[in-house]
Design a protein around this motif. Structure first.
Motif, mmCIF file in Angstrom:
data_model
loop_
_atom_site.group_PDB
_atom_site.id
_atom_site.type_symbol
_atom_site.label_atom_id
_atom_site.label_comp_id
_atom_site.label_asym_id
_atom_site.label_seq_id
_atom_site.Cartn_x
_atom_site.Cartn_y
_atom_site.Cartn_z
ATOM 1 N N PRO A 1 0.800 -1.236 0.000
ATOM 2 C CA PRO A 1 0.000 0.000 0.000
ATOM 3 C C PRO A 1 0.826 1.277 0.000
ATOM 4 C CG PRO A 1 -0.819 -1.568 1.629
ATOM 5 C CD PRO A 1 0.507 -2.090 1.163
ATOM 6 N N LEU A 2 2.027 1.248 0.554
ATOM 7 C CA LEU A 2 2.844 2.453 0.614
ATOM 8 C C LEU A 2 3.578 2.703 -0.700
ATOM 9 C CD1 LEU A 2 3.798 4.813 2.309
ATOM 10 C CD2 LEU A 2 5.674 3.377 3.165
ATOM 11 N N ALA A 3 4.221 1.670 -1.233
ATOM 12 C CA ALA A 3 4.968 1.814 -2.488
ATOM 13 C C ALA A 3 4.054 1.801 -3.707
ATOM 14 C CB ALA A 3 6.006 0.705 -2.609
ATOM 15 N N ARG A 4 2.789 1.390 -3.541
ATOM 16 C CA ARG A 4 1.826 1.267 -4.635
ATOM 17 C C ARG A 4 2.350 0.333 -5.721
ATOM 18 N NH1 ARG A 4 -2.746 2.255 -2.598
ATOM 19 N NH2 ARG A 4 -3.596 2.292 -4.711
ATOM 20 N N VAL A 5 2.917 -0.790 -5.277
ATOM 21 C CA VAL A 5 3.385 -1.843 -6.184
ATOM 22 C C VAL A 5 2.448 -3.030 -6.034
ATOM 23 C CG1 VAL A 5 5.273 -3.418 -6.760
ATOM 24 C CG2 VAL A 5 5.776 -1.086 -6.002
ATOM 25 N N VAL A 6 2.036 -3.627 -7.157
ATOM 26 C CA VAL A 6 1.102 -4.751 -7.122
ATOM 27 C C VAL A 6 1.673 -5.946 -7.866
ATOM 28 C CG1 VAL A 6 -0.965 -3.324 -6.858
ATOM 29 C CG2 VAL A 6 -0.128 -3.880 -9.156
ATOM 30 N N GLY A 7 1.091 -7.110 -7.599
ATOM 31 C CA GLY A 7 1.486 -8.327 -8.286
ATOM 32 C C GLY A 7 0.308 -9.261 -8.429
ATOM 33 N N GLU B 1 7.788 -6.745 4.267
ATOM 34 C CA GLU B 1 7.025 -6.591 5.503
ATOM 35 C C GLU B 1 5.768 -5.745 5.319
ATOM 36 O OE1 GLU B 1 10.552 -3.631 5.811
ATOM 37 O OE2 GLU B 1 10.155 -5.652 5.009
ATOM 38 N N ARG B 2 5.678 -5.035 4.181
ATOM 39 C CA ARG B 2 4.477 -4.243 3.903
ATOM 40 C C ARG B 2 3.538 -4.928 2.914
ATOM 41 N NH1 ARG B 2 7.960 0.698 2.960
ATOM 42 N NH2 ARG B 2 7.533 0.255 0.757
ATOM 43 N N ILE B 3 4.026 -5.946 2.219
ATOM 44 C CA ILE B 3 3.219 -6.607 1.193
ATOM 45 C C ILE B 3 2.068 -7.376 1.826
ATOM 46 C CG2 ILE B 3 3.214 -8.374 -0.622
ATOM 47 C CD1 ILE B 3 6.082 -7.611 -1.258
ATOM 48 N N ARG B 4 0.918 -7.272 1.186
ATOM 49 C CA ARG B 4 -0.258 -8.051 1.566
ATOM 50 C C ARG B 4 -0.585 -9.000 0.408
ATOM 51 N NH1 ARG B 4 -3.955 -2.966 3.733
ATOM 52 N NH2 ARG B 4 -2.540 -2.376 5.451
ATOM 53 N N SER C 1 -8.720 -13.046 -12.534
ATOM 54 C CA SER C 1 -8.510 -12.301 -11.301
ATOM 55 C C SER C 1 -7.619 -11.112 -11.623
ATOM 56 C CB SER C 1 -7.855 -13.186 -10.235
ATOM 57 O OG SER C 1 -8.694 -14.274 -9.913
ATOM 58 N N LEU C 2 -7.927 -9.956 -11.020
ATOM 59 C CA LEU C 2 -7.317 -8.700 -11.446
ATOM 60 C C LEU C 2 -6.888 -7.828 -10.282
ATOM 61 C CD1 LEU C 2 -10.184 -7.917 -13.937
ATOM 62 C CD2 LEU C 2 -7.848 -8.279 -14.672
ATOM 63 N N ILE C 3 -5.809 -7.070 -10.498
ATOM 64 C CA ILE C 3 -5.411 -6.030 -9.552
ATOM 65 C C ILE C 3 -4.692 -4.928 -10.315
ATOM 66 C CG2 ILE C 3 -3.181 -7.081 -8.938
ATOM 67 C CD1 ILE C 3 -3.776 -6.082 -6.017
ATOM 68 N N SER C 4 -4.841 -3.690 -9.824
ATOM 69 C CA SER C 4 -4.191 -2.532 -10.415
ATOM 70 C C SER C 4 -3.648 -1.651 -9.302
ATOM 71 C CB SER C 4 -5.194 -1.735 -11.262
ATOM 72 O OG SER C 4 -4.644 -0.489 -11.673
ATOM 73 N N ALA C 5 -2.596 -0.910 -9.601
ATOM 74 C CA ALA C 5 -2.054 0.049 -8.640
ATOM 75 C C ALA C 5 -2.976 1.250 -8.467
ATOM 76 C CB ALA C 5 -0.670 0.511 -9.085
ATOM 77 N N SER C 6 -3.997 1.360 -9.306
ATOM 78 C CA SER C 6 -4.937 2.480 -9.220
ATOM 79 C C SER C 6 -5.748 2.430 -7.936
ATOM 80 C CB SER C 6 -5.889 2.467 -10.418
ATOM 81 O OG SER C 6 -5.190 2.604 -11.632
ATOM 82 N N TYR C 7 -6.083 3.592 -7.416
ATOM 83 C CA TYR C 7 -6.962 3.676 -6.263
ATOM 84 C C TYR C 7 -8.393 3.389 -6.692
ATOM 85 C CZ TYR C 7 -3.248 5.983 -3.596
ATOM 86 O OH TYR C 7 -2.073 6.265 -2.933
ATOM 87 N N PRO C 8 -9.199 2.731 -5.838
ATOM 88 C CA PRO C 8 -10.603 2.519 -6.168
ATOM 89 C C PRO C 8 -11.296 3.864 -6.417
ATOM 90 C CG PRO C 8 -9.982 1.175 -4.298
ATOM 91 C CD PRO C 8 -8.835 2.101 -4.561
ATOM 92 N N GLY C 9 -12.069 3.931 -7.464
ATOM 93 C CA GLY C 9 -12.777 5.158 -7.786
ATOM 94 C C GLY C 9 -11.997 6.064 -8.715
ATOM 95 N N ALA C 10 -10.685 5.822 -8.851
ATOM 96 C CA ALA C 10 -9.873 6.656 -9.733
ATOM 97 C C ALA C 10 -10.028 6.191 -11.174
ATOM 98 C CB ALA C 10 -8.404 6.609 -9.313
ATOM 99 N N GLU C 11 -9.964 7.103 -12.084
ATOM 100 C CA GLU C 11 -10.037 6.755 -13.498
ATOM 101 C C GLU C 11 -8.723 6.101 -13.919
ATOM 102 O OE1 GLU C 11 -12.564 6.877 -15.561
ATOM 103 O OE2 GLU C 11 -13.814 7.598 -13.943
ATOM 104 N N ALA C 12 -8.791 5.030 -14.692
ATOM 105 C CA ALA C 12 -7.580 4.375 -15.199
ATOM 106 C C ALA C 12 -6.902 5.275 -16.221
ATOM 107 C CB ALA C 12 -7.930 3.036 -15.837
#
Length: 262
Positions: free
Chosen positions: A116-122, A151-154, A248-259
């Motif tokens: 969540p801090l680095a805004r990196v996804v996988g 230690e920050r990855i979920r 199954s999908l994930i994006s670094a975008s915030y929910p509600g933000a336009e891609a």
């Protein structure tokens, strides 16, 4: 019936979701949200289903990046959506908002990661081969190379086949014991002295071993939910000609933000 993705509070600051088989346009064994181009389903149906899936999670239909999955331990970096040639790998990582990482499954486990801090996804496709070879650890490592910290990855494990339905033979069992004798704990004896393998627990432990502490599994079995999920093994047991896959999908975008548009 509309597409109804499973989402997790662990990933609530990211656009994400685990789709099932409902809400699409395909018919027959592909009914209805089949997102697998490698199937014999009509390409136009698969294309529309992928659009429906991204829209259901609030992602732009042109944002999707996918892989040529081969049960490997290879991880790709996605800086842009699909451009006609998919990398041969079984996981992707990204820190580019507007790129939606997508993995296909039909009993294997989809695993979504985020810092969540680095805004990196996988996003990883975790079957037994890839998981044994290190696909989940490699995904976390690739995220670190983009600025994440373990230690920050979920990590959230999506719907897949569960132990009660995952019957395997002696050779499979011995393969895991050769890798590590303690892996016997992921097997129990089922009917007719066949082994039953616990893939979700195996994957959860592999993720935790590499330093990721916040891990959860959604607790859904694809094999045991024929109305909700595609299952390769169930189709084979029913002697069906082919099978579909859920996305199954994930994006670094915030929910509600336009891609971001590319």
């Amino acid at each position: 019936m509309t597409a109804n993705p499973i989402q997790s509070e662990l990933l609530e600051s990211f656009k994400h979701g685990f789709l099932g088989r409902r809400g699409g346009v395909s018919t027959g064994v592909y009914a209805s949200l089949n997102c697998r181009f490698g199937s014999s389903d009509l390409d136009c149906n698969v294309e529309l289903n992928r659009w429906i899936a991204t829209e259901a999670i609030g992602m732009d239909k042109g944002s999707l990046a996918t892989l040529f999955q081969s049960h490997s331990a290879e991880v790709a970096v996605a800086n842009a959506p699909d451009s006609g040639r998919r990398p041969r790998a079984d996981a992707m990582v990204s820190k580019t908002p507007g790129v939606s990482l997508g993995v296909l499954t039909a009993d294997c486990l989809p695993v979504l990661f985020a810092d969540p801090l680095a805004r990196v996804v996988g996003a990883a496709h975790a079957g037994w081969r890839g998981s044994l070879a290190g696909i989940l650890q490699n995904t976390a490592k690739a995220m670190e190379e983009l600025g994440a910290r373990k230690e920050r990855i979920r990590a959230v494990i999506g719907p897949g086949i569960t132990q009660r339905n995952y019957e395997v033979g002696e050779e499979f069992f011995q393969l895991f014991l050769t890798e590590n004798p303690t892996y016997a704990r992921y097997f129990i004896l089922g009917p007719e002295s066949k082994y039953l393998f616990d893939l979700p627990r195996f994957c959860m432990d592999r993720i935790r071993e590499c330093g990721v502490e916040e891990v959860e599994w959604v607790g859904v079995c694809t094999y045991g939910s024929p109305e909700e999920y595609f299952s390769y093994r169930r189709c084979r047991h029913a002697d069906e000609k082919d099978f579909g896959c859920q996305l199954s999908l994930i994006s670094a975008s915030y929910p509600g933000a336009e891609a971001n548009m590319f």
